[in-house]
Design a protein around this motif. Structure first.
Motif, short mmCIF file in Angstrom:
data_model
loop_
_atom_site.label_atom_id
_atom_site.label_comp_id
_atom_site.label_asym_id
_atom_site.label_seq_id
_atom_site.Cartn_x
_atom_site.Cartn_y
_atom_site.Cartn_z
N ILE A 47 0.88 -1.18 0.00
CA ILE A 47 0.00 0.00 0.00
C ILE A 47 0.91 1.22 0.00
O ILE A 47 1.57 1.51 1.01
CB ILE A 47 -0.91 0.01 1.25
N PHE A 48 1.01 1.91 -1.13
CA PHE A 48 1.95 3.03 -1.27
C PHE A 48 1.19 4.33 -1.53
O PHE A 48 0.65 4.53 -2.61
CB PHE A 48 2.94 2.75 -2.40
N GLU A 49 1.18 5.20 -0.51
CA GLU A 49 0.53 6.51 -0.66
C GLU A 49 1.51 7.59 -1.11
O GLU A 49 1.12 8.74 -1.29
CB GLU A 49 -0.15 6.91 0.65
N LYS A 50 2.80 7.23 -1.22
CA LYS A 50 3.81 8.12 -1.81
C LYS A 50 4.47 7.33 -2.94
O LYS A 50 4.50 6.10 -2.89
CB LYS A 50 4.90 8.49 -0.79
N VAL A 51 5.07 8.05 -3.88
CA VAL A 51 5.71 7.37 -5.01
C VAL A 51 6.98 6.63 -4.56
O VAL A 51 7.52 6.91 -3.48
CB VAL A 51 6.08 8.35 -6.15
N SER A 52 7.43 5.72 -5.39
CA SER A 52 8.63 4.95 -5.08
C SER A 52 9.14 4.27 -6.35
O SER A 52 8.35 3.79 -7.16
CB SER A 52 8.32 3.87 -4.04
N THR A 53 10.43 4.24 -6.52
CA THR A 53 11.04 3.39 -7.55
C THR A 53 11.67 2.19 -6.86
O THR A 53 11.24 1.04 -7.03
CB THR A 53 12.12 4.17 -8.33
N ARG A 54 12.70 2.47 -6.05
CA ARG A 54 13.52 1.40 -5.47
C ARG A 54 12.77 0.52 -4.49
O ARG A 54 12.84 -0.71 -4.55
CB ARG A 54 14.73 2.01 -4.72
N THR A 55 12.07 1.14 -3.55
CA THR A 55 11.46 0.37 -2.47
C THR A 55 10.36 -0.52 -3.03
O THR A 55 10.27 -1.71 -2.68
CB THR A 55 10.92 1.31 -1.38
N ARG A 56 9.55 0.03 -3.92
CA ARG A 56 8.49 -0.79 -4.51
C ARG A 56 9.07 -1.96 -5.30
O ARG A 56 8.72 -3.12 -5.08
CB ARG A 56 7.62 0.08 -5.43
N ALA A 287 21.30 0.62 -3.40
CA ALA A 287 20.04 0.37 -4.11
C ALA A 287 19.86 -1.13 -4.36
O ALA A 287 18.79 -1.69 -4.12
CB ALA A 287 20.02 1.15 -5.42
N GLU A 288 20.92 -1.79 -4.79
CA GLU A 288 20.83 -3.24 -5.00
C GLU A 288 20.51 -3.96 -3.68
O GLU A 288 19.65 -4.84 -3.64
CB GLU A 288 22.14 -3.82 -5.56
N ASN A 289 21.20 -3.55 -2.64
CA ASN A 289 21.05 -4.27 -1.36
C ASN A 289 19.65 -4.17 -0.77
O ASN A 289 19.27 -5.00 0.06
CB ASN A 289 22.12 -3.79 -0.37
N LYS A 290 18.88 -3.18 -1.22
CA LYS A 290 17.49 -3.10 -0.75
C LYS A 290 16.75 -4.40 -1.08
O LYS A 290 15.98 -4.91 -0.27
CB LYS A 290 16.77 -1.91 -1.40
#
Ligand code: CP
Ligand code: NVA
Length: 304
Positions: A47-56, A287-290
């Motif tokens: 559930i994402f109420e803010k934008v995201s590239t990496r985390t999503r 970023a990869e390690n996420k």
């Protein structure tokens, strides 16, 4: 027992280190081509109420990489947009999915969902915390430096969600943390005071970025205006100008210091292109390690 990840506060030193070690193992196993299926049959709702590239994408990729599935819901896709109570959302979603990953504004949204959900709720960023990011960043430091507990970490810029999670990590893991923030942009005072009360190494708040990077092994920065603060962007750009991580500042730090940035980066604002693209900067490893860290988190919380 049901465990949520609302902030780093809920976890012991051993538990934080276990996340890091497990993520490093999962990364190594992926490199050998190992196929993981431990979350087969499980589904996570994002559930994402803010934008995201990496985390999503890294949460989705992590879930698929462990044999599971995801359902992504943006802020406008659910009845939350029409004020359905969070306690109803939590109880309904718990009947469909095995975990919830939530990116939102107020920390109280995560707290309320966790209170009513019967599945784990994972904080994927709020205005107050970004705990999964800091775990990935600590993993990156351990990979590059072999350890974090003997190091000095510097935070330069806004006392924001990232800074708050770093403070909680420093208190629990026992590493030195120095933050340089402009007046009026300090980290959350309650989080800071609580951390000071249990820290075994200094957690210091300064104004001067040069003082903060002196002797630092790790130098961290982040955007000057976080999501939700777009209207303050211009005013903040002026206030934060002396806090730019640039070659002049890096000259005051040890030559083997590494630079962390959770991304997205605003080049020539909080960090220069030169520093971001330098060999000292490990932003793309972070970023990869996420993805590896999110696997470790999902595994731990969904397979207690
Ligand atoms: N670092 C981070 O959380 O990036 P996203 O906003 O793209 O997820
Ligand atoms: N402090 C930033 C982090 C982005 C990943 C924000 O909240 O927008």
């Amino acid at each position: 027992m049901l465990h949520h990840l609302e902030s780093l506060q809920e976890f012991s030193e051993d538990e934080l280190l276990a996340f890091v070690n497990r993520a490093i193992t999962l990364k190594e196993e992926r490199l050998t081509g190992a196929q993981h299926q431990q979350l087969a049959g499980k589904t996570v709702g994002l559930i994402f109420e803010k934008v995201s590239t990496r985390t999503r994408v890294s949460f989705e990729s992590a879930m698929y990489g462990l044999g599971g599935q995801v359902i992504f819901l943006s802020g406008r896709d659910t009845q939350l947009a029409r004020s359905e109570p969070l306690k109803d959302m939590a109880r309904v979603m718990s009947r469909y999915v095995d975990g919830l990953v939530v990116r939102t504004f107020g920390q109280e949204v995560v707290t309320e969902l966790a209170k009513y959900a019967s599945v784990p709720v994972i904080n994927a960023l709020t205005d107050l915390h970004h705990p999964c990011q800091i775990l990935s960043d600590i993993m990156t430091v351990v990979e590059k430096k072999g350890d974090i507990q003997s190091l000095k970490v510097a935070w330069i810029g806004d006392g924001n969600n990232m800074a708050n999670s770093w403070i909680q990590a420093a208190a629990t893991l026992g590493f030195e943390l120095v933050l340089a923030c402009p007046e009026g942009y300090a980290p959350d005072s309650e989080i800071f005071e609580e951390a000071l009360g249990r820290a075994v190494k200094p957690i210091t708040l300064l104004r001067n970025p040069e003082e903060a990077v002196a002797g630092a092994d790790v130098i961290n920065t982040d955007v000057w205006a976080s999501m939700g603060q777009e209207e303050e962007q211009e005013a903040r750009a002026k206030i934060f100008a002396p806090y730019q991580v640039n070659s002049e500042l890096m000259a005051k730090a040890p030559a083997d210091a590494i630079v962390l940035h959770c991304l997205p980066a605003h080049r020539e604002e909080e960090i220069t292109e030169t520093v971001l693209e330098s060999a000292q900067c490990v932003a793309f490893d972070q970023a990869e390690n996420k993805m590896h860290m999110h696997k470790a988190i999902l595994e731990k919380l969904l397979m207690p």
